[in-house]
Scaffold this motif. Structure first.
Motif, PDB file in Angstrom:
ATOM      1  N   ARG A  33      16.682  -3.482  12.272  1.00  0.00           N
ATOM      2  CA  ARG A  33      15.763  -2.934  11.280  1.00  0.00           C
ATOM      3  C   ARG A  33      15.290  -1.514  11.592  1.00  0.00           C
ATOM      4  NH1 ARG A  33      11.978  -7.541   8.616  1.00  0.00           N
ATOM      5  NH2 ARG A  33      11.749  -5.782   7.173  1.00  0.00           N
ATOM      6  N   LYS A  34      15.530  -1.040  12.822  1.00  0.00           N
ATOM      7  CA  LYS A  34      15.291   0.363  13.195  1.00  0.00           C
ATOM      8  C   LYS A  34      13.916   0.850  12.734  1.00  0.00           C
ATOM      9  CE  LYS A  34      20.252   1.177  12.830  1.00  0.00           C
ATOM     10  NZ  LYS A  34      21.342   2.004  12.258  1.00  0.00           N
ATOM     11  N   PRO A  35      12.851   0.266  13.253  1.00  0.00           N
ATOM     12  CA  PRO A  35      11.512   0.580  12.748  1.00  0.00           C
ATOM     13  C   PRO A  35      11.085   2.027  12.923  1.00  0.00           C
ATOM     14  CG  PRO A  35      11.396  -0.694  14.774  1.00  0.00           C
ATOM     15  CD  PRO A  35      12.826  -0.729  14.328  1.00  0.00           C
ATOM     16  N   GLY A  36      11.412   2.635  14.060  1.00  0.00           N
ATOM     17  CA  GLY A  36      11.013   4.023  14.262  1.00  0.00           C
ATOM     18  C   GLY A  36      11.665   4.952  13.269  1.00  0.00           C
ATOM     19  N   GLU A  37      12.950   4.741  13.054  1.00  0.00           N
ATOM     20  CA  GLU A  37      13.682   5.588  12.112  1.00  0.00           C
ATOM     21  C   GLU A  37      13.169   5.394  10.685  1.00  0.00           C
ATOM     22  OE1 GLU A  37      14.912   3.758  14.482  1.00  0.00           O
ATOM     23  OE2 GLU A  37      16.423   4.888  15.623  1.00  0.00           O
ATOM     24  N   LEU A  38      12.836   4.147  10.342  1.00  0.00           N
ATOM     25  CA  LEU A  38      12.338   3.894   8.992  1.00  0.00           C
ATOM     26  C   LEU A  38      10.969   4.523   8.778  1.00  0.00           C
ATOM     27  CD1 LEU A  38      12.520   2.644   6.216  1.00  0.00           C
ATOM     28  CD2 LEU A  38      11.703   0.483   7.187  1.00  0.00           C
ATOM     29  N   LEU A  39      10.085   4.407   9.761  1.00  0.00           N
ATOM     30  CA  LEU A  39       8.759   5.016   9.633  1.00  0.00           C
ATOM     31  C   LEU A  39       8.870   6.536   9.542  1.00  0.00           C
ATOM     32  CD1 LEU A  39       6.843   2.775  12.190  1.00  0.00           C
ATOM     33  CD2 LEU A  39       6.464   2.828   9.713  1.00  0.00           C
ATOM     34  N   ALA A  40       9.829   7.103  10.263  1.00  0.00           N
ATOM     35  CA  ALA A  40      10.042   8.547  10.179  1.00  0.00           C
ATOM     36  C   ALA A  40      10.564   8.935   8.802  1.00  0.00           C
ATOM     37  CB  ALA A  40      11.018   8.998  11.275  1.00  0.00           C
ATOM     38  N   PHE A  41      11.504   8.155   8.276  1.00  0.00           N
ATOM     39  CA  PHE A  41      12.019   8.418   6.934  1.00  0.00           C
ATOM     40  C   PHE A  41      10.898   8.312   5.896  1.00  0.00           C
ATOM     41  CE2 PHE A  41      14.005   6.754   2.970  1.00  0.00           C
ATOM     42  CZ  PHE A  41      14.752   7.878   2.642  1.00  0.00           C
ATOM     43  N   ALA A  42      10.011   7.347   6.093  1.00  0.00           N
ATOM     44  CA  ALA A  42       8.874   7.176   5.184  1.00  0.00           C
ATOM     45  C   ALA A  42       7.807   8.246   5.370  1.00  0.00           C
ATOM     46  CB  ALA A  42       8.259   5.793   5.386  1.00  0.00           C
ATOM     47  N   GLN A  43       7.880   8.978   6.480  1.00  0.00           N
ATOM     48  CA  GLN A  43       6.936  10.057   6.784  1.00  0.00           C
ATOM     49  C   GLN A  43       5.492   9.543   6.822  1.00  0.00           C
ATOM     50  OE1 GLN A  43       7.862  13.168   3.906  1.00  0.00           O
ATOM     51  NE2 GLN A  43       9.624  13.830   5.084  1.00  0.00           N
ATOM     52  N   ILE A  44       5.299   8.454   7.551  1.00  0.00           N
ATOM     53  CA  ILE A  44       3.969   7.873   7.678  1.00  0.00           C
ATOM     54  C   ILE A  44       3.131   8.720   8.624  1.00  0.00           C
ATOM     55  CG2 ILE A  44       2.649   5.840   8.382  1.00  0.00           C
ATOM     56  CD1 ILE A  44       4.329   5.447   5.849  1.00  0.00           C
ATOM     57  N   ASP A  45       1.949   9.116   8.168  1.00  0.00           N
ATOM     58  CA  ASP A  45       1.041   9.948   8.952  1.00  0.00           C
ATOM     59  C   ASP A  45      -0.209   9.169   9.338  1.00  0.00           C
ATOM     60  OD1 ASP A  45       2.450  12.433   8.957  1.00  0.00           O
ATOM     61  OD2 ASP A  45       1.835  12.759   6.887  1.00  0.00           O
ATOM     62  N   LYS A  46      -0.835   9.612  10.407  1.00  0.00           N
ATOM     63  CA  LYS A  46      -2.139   9.077  10.774  1.00  0.00           C
ATOM     64  C   LYS A  46      -3.127   9.340   9.634  1.00  0.00           C
ATOM     65  CE  LYS A  46      -1.125   8.007  15.127  1.00  0.00           C
ATOM     66  NZ  LYS A  46      -1.118   6.620  15.638  1.00  0.00           N
ATOM     67  N   GLY A  47      -3.979   8.370   9.383  1.00  0.00           N
ATOM     68  CA  GLY A  47      -5.014   8.541   8.372  1.00  0.00           C
ATOM     69  C   GLY A  47      -4.583   8.212   6.965  1.00  0.00           C
ATOM     70  N   GLU A  48      -3.323   7.814   6.769  1.00  0.00           N
ATOM     71  CA  GLU A  48      -2.858   7.508   5.419  1.00  0.00           C
ATOM     72  C   GLU A  48      -3.368   6.163   4.924  1.00  0.00           C
ATOM     73  OE1 GLU A  48       1.140   9.877   4.277  1.00  0.00           O
ATOM     74  OE2 GLU A  48       1.386   7.784   4.869  1.00  0.00           O
ATOM     75  N   ILE A  49      -3.395   6.046   3.619  1.00  0.00           N
ATOM     76  CA  ILE A  49      -3.668   4.776   2.955  1.00  0.00           C
ATOM     77  C   ILE A  49      -2.329   4.288   2.416  1.00  0.00           C
ATOM     78  CG2 ILE A  49      -4.995   3.595   1.163  1.00  0.00           C
ATOM     79  CD1 ILE A  49      -6.933   5.982   1.228  1.00  0.00           C
ATOM     80  N   VAL A  50      -1.876   3.145   2.936  1.00  0.00           N
ATOM     81  CA  VAL A  50      -0.510   2.689   2.681  1.00  0.00           C
ATOM     82  C   VAL A  50      -0.521   1.278   2.109  1.00  0.00           C
ATOM     83  CG1 VAL A  50       1.740   2.223   3.728  1.00  0.00           C
ATOM     84  CG2 VAL A  50       0.348   4.125   4.563  1.00  0.00           C
ATOM     85  N   GLY A  51       0.369   1.024   1.168  1.00  0.00           N
ATOM     86  CA  GLY A  51       0.561  -0.314   0.649  1.00  0.00           C
ATOM     87  C   GLY A  51       1.880  -0.886   1.121  1.00  0.00           C
ATOM     88  N   ASP A  52       1.839  -2.113   1.650  1.00  0.00           N
ATOM     89  CA  ASP A  52       3.056  -2.854   1.975  1.00  0.00           C
ATOM     90  C   ASP A  52       3.253  -3.843   0.839  1.00  0.00           C
ATOM     91  OD1 ASP A  52       5.208  -4.112   3.085  1.00  0.00           O
ATOM     92  OD2 ASP A  52       4.141  -4.976   4.799  1.00  0.00           O
ATOM     93  N   TYR A  53       4.127  -3.483  -0.084  1.00  0.00           N
ATOM     94  CA  TYR A  53       4.317  -4.272  -1.301  1.00  0.00           C
ATOM     95  C   TYR A  53       5.351  -5.367  -1.074  1.00  0.00           C
ATOM     96  CZ  TYR A  53       5.674  -5.407  -6.104  1.00  0.00           C
ATOM     97  OH  TYR A  53       5.978  -6.081  -7.271  1.00  0.00           O
ATOM     98  N   ILE A  54       4.947  -6.591  -1.279  1.00  0.00           N
ATOM     99  CA  ILE A  54       5.725  -7.791  -0.966  1.00  0.00           C
ATOM    100  C   ILE A  54       5.978  -7.817   0.547  1.00  0.00           C
ATOM    101  CG2 ILE A  54       7.661  -9.265  -1.563  1.00  0.00           C
ATOM    102  CD1 ILE A  54       8.013  -7.834  -4.159  1.00  0.00           C
ATOM    103  N   MET A  55       4.946  -8.162   1.267  1.00  0.00           N
ATOM    104  CA  MET A  55       4.931  -8.016   2.723  1.00  0.00           C
ATOM    105  C   MET A  55       5.762  -9.062   3.448  1.00  0.00           C
ATOM    106  SD  MET A  55       1.179  -9.559   3.682  1.00  0.00           S
ATOM    107  CE  MET A  55       1.569  -9.698   5.416  1.00  0.00           C
ATOM    108  N   GLY A  56       6.108 -10.171   2.768  1.00  0.00           N
ATOM    109  CA  GLY A  56       6.917 -11.196   3.424  1.00  0.00           C
ATOM    110  C   GLY A  56       6.236 -11.732   4.663  1.00  0.00           C
ATOM    111  N   GLY A  57       6.966 -11.729   5.787  1.00  0.00           N
ATOM    112  CA  GLY A  57       6.417 -12.243   7.039  1.00  0.00           C
ATOM    113  C   GLY A  57       5.532 -11.273   7.778  1.00  0.00           C
ATOM    114  N   GLY A  58       5.410 -10.042   7.290  1.00  0.00           N
ATOM    115  CA  GLY A  58       4.491  -9.087   7.898  1.00  0.00           C
ATOM    116  C   GLY A  58       5.108  -8.116   8.877  1.00  0.00           C
TER     117      GLY A  58
END
Length: 259
Positions: free
Chosen positions: A57-82
């Motif tokens: 699932r390559k979490p680091g690469e995915l978070l980088a692609f998503a450009q997640i920043d500190k302080g953001e307000i983020v929605g995990d839509y259809i979170m499944g198992g979390g």
């Protein structure tokens, strides 16, 4: 917060892009790397099952692609198992928020989704808020910087969903974002030209059909990634088939709400 960047230049349009635009895009993209999210990946609250899935699932690469920043307000839509909820909880930092949405339809089909939601958010009471509701009416309590939905877009087109669920849900996601906010979509690839017809039988969706549905709602395609490319996947098997499970070809898209 992330810098605004110009949409990626595709196909013949590449020649029309000025060097300065390309340089700006590359410079901004380079600001995000998998290493930026090491703390999130090493979070002690993540269960062994998450860690075992990390190689695929390559979490680091995915978070980088998503450009997640500190302080953001983020929605995990259809979170499944979390899986993503736990990563995002750390990635947004002390000043960020995560809204973890579990559709009531999923819980009705598999009650364990309710328990898994509770377990996923429990370690992060100050950062993560669990939400439930109809799959096409995610009632996020405030506008979001980013929405992430991983391996779930095809679920909007399952045979048991009311007609128009996909269009309604995507419109709701668009409305839930701040102007300039981003939507990140990862899903199992269906064969080209099949549209949404394999969503129920194979749990796959054609990438082009996904792009068309998302851009029809007003999103602008900003970037694609081959992070989960599996060229040997014939894309004609159910993703839960043991022969292909964990090795499916998947697409990753980042789209932006204009503003």
């Amino acid at each position: 917060m992330r810098h605004m960047i110009l949409p990626l230049c595709l196909g013949t349009a590449l020649a029309a892009c000025s060097p300065s635009a390309e340089e700006a895009t590359e410079e901004t993209a380079a600001e995000y790397s998998a290493g930026d999210y090491t703390v999130a990946i090493n979070d002690i609250a993540r269960p062994d099952a998450d860690r075992e899935a990390d190689a695929a699932r390559k979490p680091g690469e995915l978070l980088a692609f998503a450009q997640i920043d500190k302080g953001e307000i983020v929605g995990d839509y259809i979170m499944g198992g979390g899986y993503m909820t736990r990563l995002l909880a750390i990635a947004v930092g002390n000043d960020g928020k995560v809204f973890a949405f579990q559709p009531e339809e999923f819980i009705a089909f598999r009650p364990e989704y309710a328990t898994e939601q509770e377990e996923a958010v429990a370690p992060y009471p100050e950062r993560v808020t669990p939400l439930r509701g109809a799959i096409d009416e995610p009632q996020f309590p405030e506008l979001l910087d980013t929405i992430v939905t991983v391996m779930n877009l095809h679920d909007l087109y399952l045979a048991g969903m009311p007609e128009g669920t996909g269009e309604k849900a995507i419109a709701a996601l668009f409305d839930s974002l701040k102007p300039g906010g981003t939507l990140v979509v990862v899903d199992h690839s269906a064969r080209s030209g099949t549209g949404t017809q394999d969503s129920d039988s194979l749990h796959r969706i054609d990438k082009q059909a996904a792009i068309e549905a998302l851009t029809a709602a007003g999103f602008e395609l900003e970037a694609e990634s081959d992070l989960y490319s599996q060229p040997d996947d014939p894309r004609d098997a159910n993703v839960f088939d043991p022969v292909i499970r964990g090795k499916t070809d998947q697409f990753a898209l980042r789209l932006r709400k204009p503003g």
